[in-house]
Design an enzyme around this catalytic site. Structure first.
Site, PDB file in Angstrom:
ATOM      1  N   ASP A  13       0.813  -1.222   0.000  1.00  0.00           N
ATOM      2  CA  ASP A  13       0.000   0.000   0.000  1.00  0.00           C
ATOM      3  C   ASP A  13       0.842   1.266   0.000  1.00  0.00           C
ATOM      4  OD1 ASP A  13      -2.269  -1.704   0.289  1.00  0.00           O
ATOM      5  OD2 ASP A  13      -1.823  -1.824   2.425  1.00  0.00           O
ATOM      6  N   LYS A  16       1.857   2.294  -5.027  1.00  0.00           N
ATOM      7  CA  LYS A  16       2.499   1.804  -6.257  1.00  0.00           C
ATOM      8  C   LYS A  16       1.609   2.028  -7.472  1.00  0.00           C
ATOM      9  CE  LYS A  16       3.031  -2.363  -4.632  1.00  0.00           C
ATOM     10  NZ  LYS A  16       2.792  -2.244  -3.188  1.00  0.00           N
ATOM     11  N   GLY A  40      -4.460  -4.594  -4.389  1.00  0.00           N
ATOM     12  CA  GLY A  40      -5.533  -3.744  -4.893  1.00  0.00           C
ATOM     13  C   GLY A  40      -4.948  -2.395  -5.205  1.00  0.00           C
ATOM     14  N   HIS A  41      -5.176  -1.924  -6.402  1.00  0.00           N
ATOM     15  CA  HIS A  41      -4.680  -0.608  -6.774  1.00  0.00           C
ATOM     16  C   HIS A  41      -5.844   0.331  -6.945  1.00  0.00           C
ATOM     17  CE1 HIS A  41      -0.685  -2.244  -8.507  1.00  0.00           C
ATOM     18  NE2 HIS A  41      -0.646  -2.067  -7.216  1.00  0.00           N
ATOM     19  N   GLN A 228       2.039  -6.045  -3.114  1.00  0.00           N
ATOM     20  CA  GLN A 228       2.402  -6.059  -1.682  1.00  0.00           C
ATOM     21  C   GLN A 228       3.688  -5.250  -1.479  1.00  0.00           C
ATOM     22  OE1 GLN A 228       1.538  -9.573  -2.929  1.00  0.00           O
ATOM     23  NE2 GLN A 228      -0.503  -8.790  -2.624  1.00  0.00           N
TER      24      GLN A 228
END
Ligand code: IMP
Length: 434
Positions: A13, A16, A40-41, A228
């Site tokens: 988190d 990225k 999750g982006h 990650q």
């Protein structure tokens, strides 16, 4: 300088998604090489929020080919849903635009059921074995991959062989589920669903290694997008509070089938403070109003699970270790704007361990629990920095914060993100250039 790996230097988190999205404008290929839909982006494009879990954010750029490597564990239901949702938004998600490794392992319903059943059991029995997983079946899927019981996406396109192996594997999984107090799963339902998924995904499946080899040969710009973060790496992270894959840049090779010498640069993403979701050690955690301030200003809630993230000061000992572990040669600093408004900002530069000052991350939880952060305190700034276009536009104290980080890490800053939108970013160096 056409092959670049981007990795998180903390516990994930780090922001990225936005940096990868910015770099994707310059890339021909964007590749995921590990993890699954535990990542999750969140991307903000033209004020609209998008959350992607499997498909690289390159999908928003017309010229980019998105690649899911063999090291990723794919939940076909999630992948298909993402494809369909993006298509609904009018985006092209053809089999030319999205290439998926036929060797990537498939997350099965029993992986998710086992992930949840084990975590529930750990919570019930309070034995301290709860990892705080995302419950997406990531760990159990990697277990089966290593145990040679897994199904690769290509296997779903051979229904007869798939059927026989599924029968055997499911028998064992159902025994385990029953033992853990969870519902048994139905063979026919899984079989039919997964044969459908295999058919749907067949046009996307390919030999990713070969595609990347050709791309490199043709001088294409390739961007590897780590999911990650460094300290969730199964070997080098804060085990057992880690994810089940190697998140380090080195795994870009195994997780996609590209040779190590083909990689030109590793860029590390550093959030201007630290967060972590799930359980596990976190020396600079703030359980006070400053922690709440960072969580609220930074919107620190998991994009996969919605869980509030634990927040704390920037831990440079961790980040410097990540520089070493990944071979990082450039830094992208994110969410700097979140610190705006604080009177002073602390940065951890060492730990106190049993009366001694140390500057390394120990291997065991027992040692980690004894670490006390040694802080360097810097003055904060009040002026909004979102619209800064160059370093000169930043307040003096902000520049000092950046300089302190760069000097400590001995790695140059390439990008500094000052807000959620793509344009809230200072481009100091082009990571794709020598
Ligand atoms: P798993 O990957 O779902 O097995 O979860 C293992 C640990 O990794 C848990 O602490 C999760 O919260 C954490 N984790 C997994 N994916 C991410 C991510 O993308 N960002 C941050 N933490 C993650």
């Amino acid at each position: 300088m056409p092959v670049l790996v981007v990795v998180g230097t903390q516990w994930g988190d780090e922001g990225k998604g936005k940096i990868v999205d910015v770099l994707t404008e310059k890339a021909d290929f964007v590749v995921r090489f590990q993890g699954g839909n535990n990542a999750g982006h969140t991307l903000v494009i033209n004020q609209k929020k998008y959350i992607l879990h499997l498909i690289p954010s390159g999908i928003f750029h017309p010229h980019t080919t998105c690649v899911i490597g063999n090291g990723v564990v794919v939940d076909p239901e999630v992948l298909i849903r993402e494809i369909e949702n993006l298509k609904k938004e009018g985006l092209e998600v053809s089999a030319k635009k999205l290439r998926v490794s036929e060797r990537a392992h498939t997350i099965m319903p029993y992986h998710k059921a086992l992930d949840l059943a084990r975590e529930n059991r750990a919570s019930r029995e309070k034995k301290g074995t709860k990892i705080g997983t995302t419950g997406r079946g990531i760990g159990p899927c990697y277990e089966d991959k290593a145990g040679r019981r897994g199904f690769r996406l290509i296997d779903l396109t051979y229904p007869e062989i798939f059927k026989e192996k599924l029968k055997t594997v499911l028998e064992e999984k159902n025994m385990l589920l029953e033992y853990l107090g969870a519902e048994k799963l139905d063979f026919q339902e899984i079989y039919e669903k997964y044969v459908y998924y295999g058919n749907y995904l067949k046009p996307y499946l390919t030999d990713v290694s070969r595609i990347l080899w050709e791309a490199k040969r043709d001088g294409k710009k390739i961007l590897f997008e780590g999911a990650q973060g460094t300290f969730l790496d199964i070997d080098h992270g804060t085990y057992p509070y880690v994810t089940s894959s190697n998140t380090l840049a080195g795994n870009a090779c195994c997780g996609s089938g590209i040779g190590p010498c083909e990689i030109d640069r590793v860029l590390g993403i550093v959030k201007a403070y630290t967060t972590r979701v799930g359980e596990g050690p976190f020396p600079t955690e703030l359980k006070d109003e400053t922690g709440d301030y960072l969580r609220e200003r930074g919107g620190e809630y998991g994009s996969t699970t919605g869980r509030p993230r634990r927040c704390g000061w920037l831990d440079l000992v961790l980040v410097k270790t990540a520089v070493r572990l990944n071979g990082i040669k450039g830094i992208a600093l994110t969410k700097l704007d979140v610190l705006t408004g604080l009177d002073s900002i602390k940065v951890c530069t060492a730990y106190e361990y049993e009366g001694k000052v140390v500057d390394f991350v120990p291997s065991t939880l027992v040692e980690m629990a004894k670490l006390k952060p040694v802080y360097h305190e810097l003055p904060g700034w009040k002026k909004d920095i979102k619209d800064a276009r160059s370093l000169e536009d930043l307040p003096e104290n902000t520049k000092n914060y950046l300089k302190f980080i760069q000097d400590y890490l001995e790695v140059p800053l390439y990008l500094v993100s000052t807000g959620p939108e793509r344009e809230n970013c200072l481009y100091l160096k082009n990571p794709f250039e020598k």
